[in-house]
Write an enzyme that holds these catalytic residues in place. Structure first.
Site, PDB file in Angstrom:
ATOM      1  N   GLU A 104       0.822  -1.198   0.000  1.00 47.19           N
ATOM      2  CA  GLU A 104       0.000   0.000   0.000  1.00 47.19           C
ATOM      3  C   GLU A 104       0.859   1.252   0.000  1.00 47.19           C
ATOM      4  O   GLU A 104       1.908   1.307   0.647  1.00 47.19           O
ATOM      5  CB  GLU A 104      -0.916   0.008   1.222  1.00 47.19           C
ATOM      6  N   CYS A 354      -1.898   6.152   9.862  1.00 47.58           N
ATOM      7  CA  CYS A 354      -0.705   5.501  10.398  1.00 47.58           C
ATOM      8  C   CYS A 354      -1.084   4.153  10.982  1.00 47.58           C
ATOM      9  O   CYS A 354      -2.017   4.055  11.772  1.00 47.58           O
ATOM     10  CB  CYS A 354      -0.111   6.332  11.529  1.00 47.58           C
TER      11      CYS A 354
HETATM   12  N1  SAH Z   1       8.043   0.770  10.937  1.00 48.18           N
HETATM   13  C1  SAH Z   1       8.214   2.164  11.101  1.00 48.18           C
HETATM   14  C2  SAH Z   1       7.453   2.975  10.067  1.00 48.18           C
HETATM   15  C3  SAH Z   1       6.054   2.549   9.735  1.00 48.18           C
HETATM   16  S1  SAH Z   1       4.827   2.759  10.985  1.00 48.18           S
HETATM   17  C4  SAH Z   1       7.867   2.606  12.507  1.00 48.18           C
HETATM   18  O1  SAH Z   1       7.300   1.802  13.236  1.00 48.18           O
HETATM   19  O2  SAH Z   1       8.223   3.713  12.860  1.00 48.18           O
HETATM   20  C5  SAH Z   1       4.588   4.535  10.993  1.00 48.18           C
HETATM   21  C6  SAH Z   1       4.073   5.088  12.317  1.00 48.18           C
HETATM   22  O3  SAH Z   1       2.722   4.690  12.548  1.00 48.18           O
HETATM   23  C7  SAH Z   1       4.866   4.614  13.520  1.00 48.18           C
HETATM   24  O4  SAH Z   1       5.158   5.674  14.379  1.00 48.18           O
HETATM   25  C8  SAH Z   1       3.891   3.674  14.181  1.00 48.18           C
HETATM   26  O5  SAH Z   1       4.150   3.499  15.545  1.00 48.18           O
HETATM   27  C9  SAH Z   1       2.588   4.336  13.914  1.00 48.18           C
HETATM   28  N2  SAH Z   1       1.434   3.462  14.094  1.00 48.18           N
HETATM   29  C10 SAH Z   1       1.380   2.128  13.901  1.00 48.18           C
HETATM   30  N3  SAH Z   1       0.120   1.672  14.129  1.00 48.18           N
HETATM   31  C11 SAH Z   1      -0.623   2.737  14.482  1.00 48.18           C
HETATM   32  C12 SAH Z   1      -1.996   2.907  14.826  1.00 48.18           C
HETATM   33  N4  SAH Z   1      -2.852   1.889  14.833  1.00 48.18           N
HETATM   34  N5  SAH Z   1      -2.421   4.159  15.127  1.00 48.18           N
HETATM   35  C13 SAH Z   1      -1.578   5.211  15.095  1.00 48.18           C
HETATM   36  N6  SAH Z   1      -0.280   5.108  14.759  1.00 48.18           N
HETATM   37  C14 SAH Z   1       0.209   3.883  14.465  1.00 48.18           C
END
Ligand code: SAH
Ligand code: SF4
Length: 363
Positions: A104, A354
């Site tokens: 995605e 996110c």
């Molecule tokens: N793997 C990397 C980048 C992808 S995730 C990382 O973890 O940083 C991008 C961001 O989205 C990260 O900060 C992650 O913690 C956040 N994230 C993941 N799941 C989420 C959710 N359900 N709600 C809000 N943010 C989330």
């Protein structure tokens, strides 16, 4: 360091993809066939300025085209599904890779304070993710494979082509889609080199944000990357080891003391601030005690905190922190001189927020 050309045959993509080649690697490939840098430039411009979709569109000598056709392909991505958010600005694309896997990519448009439209692409670096963060849809689906540099680059080209239809172009990238970029370090760095090459798409490295769950060896390697001054975001979510480990399994491998030491090394070596991300879950990590613990952890560092109220995913039962409580959290951080921003929630209706990305489109 450039990867040797032989590694092209080892990537997960069935036949070598031209987008996998950095400029020096493409120079090497054409030099092996006896072509000068003049031909490299023409090919590079066709790929990244004209953005041709097939080898037949490239304006190069017939003998070179034949060589290319016998050895490589242009790995454009197929559109499996495209959905637009009710906000009219966020679009999510389910894109098909050469081996049938899907990823995605999200396009977020918004208008800056100066009234100028700015678009950001949220790009994936892996099919799935091995890190298993409990609240993340990508983590819930598990790891399938790394993306090649070309598969990362192709997502940016895909979004850029859409933007060009309305006279705009891609300026910002966040490596915050599916996957952990520092778990796929070499491919991510090669993709950054390709995207920022001044003869091609020429994206500013400072307009590329790499977000990591906190892979310490990767942060330390990045601290030594003098030629890739991208912005670094570190996902924290907990300010004590126990609280962090409950949400982010890799926190067991890299405890906070090690992670913070790596972050300090990065800031010292690169002279750049780090953005710390904190997904706010009601009643879980949004209390005043946790805000104080976070403030104490980051006090004195060149840091900015991005607060992301939890986005819903099928595999996790939790609620986002309400806006007034987010503001209370921010007020505590401010007492530690820590600037913070509440991330705008975007594309939640199409599961493009996110942590909501996985290879199933909710319509
Ligand atoms: N793997 C990397 C980048 C992808 S995730 C990382 O973890 O940083 C991008 C961001 O989205 C990260 O900060 C992650 O913690 C956040 N994230 C993941 N799941 C989420 C959710 N359900 N709600 C809000 N943010 C989330
Ligand atoms: Fe992977 Fe990042 Fe999701 Fe954690 S939050 S599972 S590291 S994509």
């Amino acid at each position: 360091m450039q990867k040797p050309l032989q590694s092209k045959t080892e990537t997960a993509v069935p036949s070598p993809n031209l987008y996998d080649y950095t400029y020096p690697e493409l120079t090497q490939l054409l030099a092996n066939w006896g072509y000068s840098s003049y031909h490299v430039d023409k090919l590079w411009q066709a790929l990244y300025q004209s953005q041709v979709q097939s080898l037949s569109e490239i304006n190069v000598r017939d003998d070179l085209r034949q060589k290319l056709e016998s050895a490589v392909k242009i790995g454009v991505l197929g559109t499996e599904t495209a959905v637009a958010s009710n906000d009219g600005l966020t679009h999510k694309f389910l894109l098909k890779l050469a081996d049938g896997e899907t990823i995605e990519t999200v396009l977020m448009g918004f208008t800056g304070r100066d009234g100028i439209p700015r678009a950001t692409a949220c790009i994936s670096t892996q099919v799935g993710c091995a890190m298993g963060c409990v609240f993340c849809a990508t983590g819930q689906m598990g790891f399938t494979r790394h993306l090649s540099p070309g598969e990362i680059v192709a997502q940016a080209l895909y979004v850029n082509q859409i933007l060009q239809q309305s006279g705009d172009r891609l300026r910002n990238i966040v490596l915050m889609g599916m996957g952990e970029p520092l778990h796929n370090y070499d491919a991510t760095m090669a993709a950054i080199d390709i995207l920022t090459d001044h003869k091609g798409l020429a994206l500013a490295p400072r307009h590329i944000t790499l977000s990591t769950v906190g892979v310490v060896p990767g942060i330390l390697r990045l601290a030594d990357e003098e030629t890739r001054p991208v912005r670094l975001a570190v996902s924290l979510h907990g300010a004590t080891d126990a609280e962090r480990q409950a949400l982010v399994p890799p926190a067991r491998r890299w405890p906070l003391a090690e992670l913070m030491a790596a972050c300090r090394t990065y800031i010292a070596k690169r002279g750049r601030r780090i953005f710390f991300e904190w997904t706010l879950i009601e009643g879980k990590n949004d209390t005043s005690e946790q805000a104080h613990a976070l403030g104490a952890l980051l006090q004195g560092m060149d840091a900015h905190v991005n607060l992301i109220p939890l986005n819903p995913t099928l595999g996790y039962n939790g609620l986002p922190t309400r806006t007034d409580s987010v503001q209370a959290f921010q007020a505590i951080l401010a007492t530690y001189n820590l600037p913070s921003t509440m991330r705008q929630r975007r594309g939640i209706d199409i599961a493009a927020g996110c942590g909501q990305l996985k290879s199933i489109v909710i319509t």
